[in-house]
Write an enzyme that holds these catalytic residues in place. Structure first.
Site, PDB file in Angstrom:
ATOM      1  N   ARG B 120       0.817  -1.230   0.000  1.00  0.00           N
ATOM      2  CA  ARG B 120       0.000   0.000   0.000  1.00  0.00           C
ATOM      3  C   ARG B 120       0.850   1.279   0.000  1.00  0.00           C
ATOM      4  NH1 ARG B 120      -2.800  -2.921   4.066  1.00  0.00           N
ATOM      5  NH2 ARG B 120      -4.474  -4.164   3.154  1.00  0.00           N
ATOM      6  N   GLU B 184       5.641  17.045 -26.351  1.00  0.00           N
ATOM      7  CA  GLU B 184       5.062  17.480 -25.070  1.00  0.00           C
ATOM      8  C   GLU B 184       5.554  18.877 -24.685  1.00  0.00           C
ATOM      9  OE1 GLU B 184       2.698  16.179 -23.006  1.00  0.00           O
ATOM     10  OE2 GLU B 184       2.429  14.232 -23.986  1.00  0.00           O
ATOM     11  N   GLU B 236      -6.695  16.150 -10.645  1.00  0.00           N
ATOM     12  CA  GLU B 236      -7.369  16.300 -11.921  1.00  0.00           C
ATOM     13  C   GLU B 236      -8.862  16.571 -11.779  1.00  0.00           C
ATOM     14  OE1 GLU B 236      -6.505  13.101 -14.634  1.00  0.00           O
ATOM     15  OE2 GLU B 236      -6.169  14.568 -16.196  1.00  0.00           O
ATOM     16  N   HIS B 247      -4.352  14.920 -26.480  1.00  0.00           N
ATOM     17  CA  HIS B 247      -4.317  13.554 -25.961  1.00  0.00           C
ATOM     18  C   HIS B 247      -5.576  12.755 -26.264  1.00  0.00           C
ATOM     19  CE1 HIS B 247      -0.718  14.894 -24.001  1.00  0.00           C
ATOM     20  NE2 HIS B 247      -0.544  13.753 -23.380  1.00  0.00           N
ATOM     21  N   HIS B 264       3.882   7.521 -27.897  1.00  0.00           N
ATOM     22  CA  HIS B 264       2.899   8.407 -27.278  1.00  0.00           C
ATOM     23  C   HIS B 264       3.066   9.849 -27.771  1.00  0.00           C
ATOM     24  CE1 HIS B 264       0.324  10.214 -24.274  1.00  0.00           C
ATOM     25  NE2 HIS B 264       1.326  10.948 -23.828  1.00  0.00           N
TER      26      HIS B 264
END
Lengths: 358, 358
Positions: B120, B184, B236, B247, B264
């Protein structure tokens, strides 16, 4: 209905506890913001409560769907989790889709982890239908899956928007699972509240026969105590580790026998007896208190003899426990009923406890 | 060396940018608290920089190990991620084990997600070795893996303790990957800083020939701009969505062709040209600005013609984009160079852009 608040700032959430809550639309309504809901449940729980939950959600006018997973700890793995992702993606579930976990701890842990990871986080609500999940996995935000080399090794801290714990759902619970839930209730008293421990001793038969008031009180008090610990230490930096009393031995039992052989709560019941033995052996706990713990564990029809896995295997399994650091096993031991100490232990004492426990 | 701070309260971290940083022990030292370190890298990067990183870590006296994954977006999946978990568990890695991502965006995203999920959450450091990962995936805490039905669908927001961006590592970068990184950089200027966009137009050849000062400035300014956006919107909720300019189309291209066919950044380069076309078509952007964007994308040797997947397939793929809500696709469009607008769009305009772009 009783409501316990888990105080985690902007991640705070309510735990509603009472009889018949599964049918109450107004408990779900405030926590469903998007246009769709996906219920995640299993083949055992879906036929019992699936329709009831659908009926409760119907008035909200959301798109509702259900993912039914196979039942059992043996399926708490990536393959099964991925069936949730498959279903969400096939249905174009978006970031506002709410997941509802309808089931026990395995369903809660997997659904919570799915909610934590799907699109990097969607809302979720827990509807725990076992005593263990009502008192334990519904508080604290621990989610995850097992790995062949260790239990709950892959997961996230992720909080639900609400927990709706319907005591009526416990009527259908198998005897072994009831006892497994009582194990965590005993644990909570043993580590944090001597008075509650006494209450459990006095009410163990009422819990065994599923008295609704006794169960509701036990769930409430366990959630309150655990919520207090979690609020002080959300990400398990220190204090929260006391909740693992009985779990270091317990996890080793579960992993050593193969997940699913013993229930988690059964392993914790036996693990607490072992941890109490170790506590006495190291001079932390008096013998009378140990006996009280053994008596109440037995009173809940939980096992107190450990399976014979061999010392070396036990130690190997305990070294992968998440509390271990650099190969040193940390144990949560009792100083007295209601108070713990966390410590590493000499291997000879550990072996003596293992020898006395099998 | 330049340092950009990503201001996220208790999760704040530095991005160090400069030449030869990979060898500087003192940059790693403050961020490694436990006794062991696991480097996650791939078969391409390990032979180039693996030994250098080991040498930098050696003086710290930690147990260091390396997990070498296959190279490529096609391996950004659960099976590959699980190799990291297998290795960590086999080595009894504990909660204080630090993961170091040595590689490009795929390695960074997978290592970050492994760090988010292992027990975790364990600490991690990013050492991005591609231009794309230095300017993009090292800021913002987005981690994750792909699902056959969608890119980056399974993941977490999880911040590194530090990012160490060595400009010298870009010397070994293949041409296509250099261009993908420049995509980018162009995006960042286009959405947030008209002056920086002008700087890129003026310096595109210096970037193409890997001038170290030009690259360092471009990485710094891109990280600063992105860090500002992320600090204002870590998870976000709104503003951060502007980073997805190009994108929505780009992800559809990548998914439609099969991950790994286009890089990408190449898909984003083309996606920006498509989004600019759509922006003009809907009256948000003037034609002269669109042409400047097309020119700088071409100047970076990025593709600007979209693959012919068919309108229906494009729309289907864009509907699973994480920004979609209830099946409605949200686009980030340009109002002018340096300013965006987020909106849904009429299907006829979308189809016109698709027709004009293939």
């Amino acid at each position: 209905m009783i409501t316990v608040s888990v105080d985690l700032g902007e991640r705070a959430y309510p735990i509603h506890i009472g009889t018949g809550l599964l049918s109450r639309t107004e408990l779900f309504a405030p926590h469903i913001g998007g246009t769709s809901v996906t219920i995640v449940t299993n083949t055992t729980v879906d036929p019992l409560y699936g329709d009831m939950l659908w009926a409760a959600l119907a008035p909200l006018g959301k798109q509702v769907s259900t993912v039914v997973l196979p039942d059992g700890e043996a399926y708490k793995n990536w393959e099964t989790l991925n069936r949730v992702f498959d279903a969400l993606l096939a249905r174009h579930a978006d970031r506002k889709t709410t997941l509802i976990a309808l089931g026990g701890g395995v369903i809660g842990d997997m659904t919570g982890f799915a909610a934590a990871c799907y699109m990097r986080g969607v809302p979720f609500i827990q509807v725990p239908t076992t005593l263990l999940s009502q008192v334990d996995s519904s508080v604290g935000g621990k989610t995850g899956i097992n790995h062949p080399l260790g239990k709950n090794m892959i997961g996230a801290f992720y909080q639900p928007l609400a927990v709706i714990a319907d005591i009526a759902a416990l009527r259908s619970l198998p005897e072994r699972e009831l006892a497994a839930g009582i194990a965590e209730i005993i644990k909570t008293g043993a580590i944090a509240d001597a008075e509650f421990f006494e209450w459990i001793e006095a009410n163990i038969e009422a819990l065994n026969r599923r008295d609704a008031d006794a169960l509701a009180h036990a769930v409430k008090r366990s959630c309150e105590l655990k919520a207090g610990v979690v609020a002080a230490d959300e990400r398990e930096g220190g204090l929260r580790a006391i909740l693992n009393f009985g779990h270091t031995f317990g996890h080793a039992i579960e992993a050593g026998l193969g997940y699913g052989e013993w229930l988690h709560g059964e392993a914790v019941g036996c693990g607490m007896v072992m941890a109490a033995d170790l506590s006495v052996r190291l001079g932390y706990l008096d013998e009378a208190s140990r006996k009280r713990l053994v008596t109440v564990v037995a009173g809940a029809h939980l096992p107190s003899r450990a399976p014979a896995l061999g010392d070396a295997r036990y130690i190997e399994l305990m070294k992968v426990d998440k509390k271990a650091e650099a190969g040193t096993i940390k144990f949560v031991l009792l100083k007295r009923l209601g108070e713990t100490v966390m410590t590493s232990v000499p291997e000879d004492a550990l072996c003596a406890t293992l020898a006395a426990s099998v």
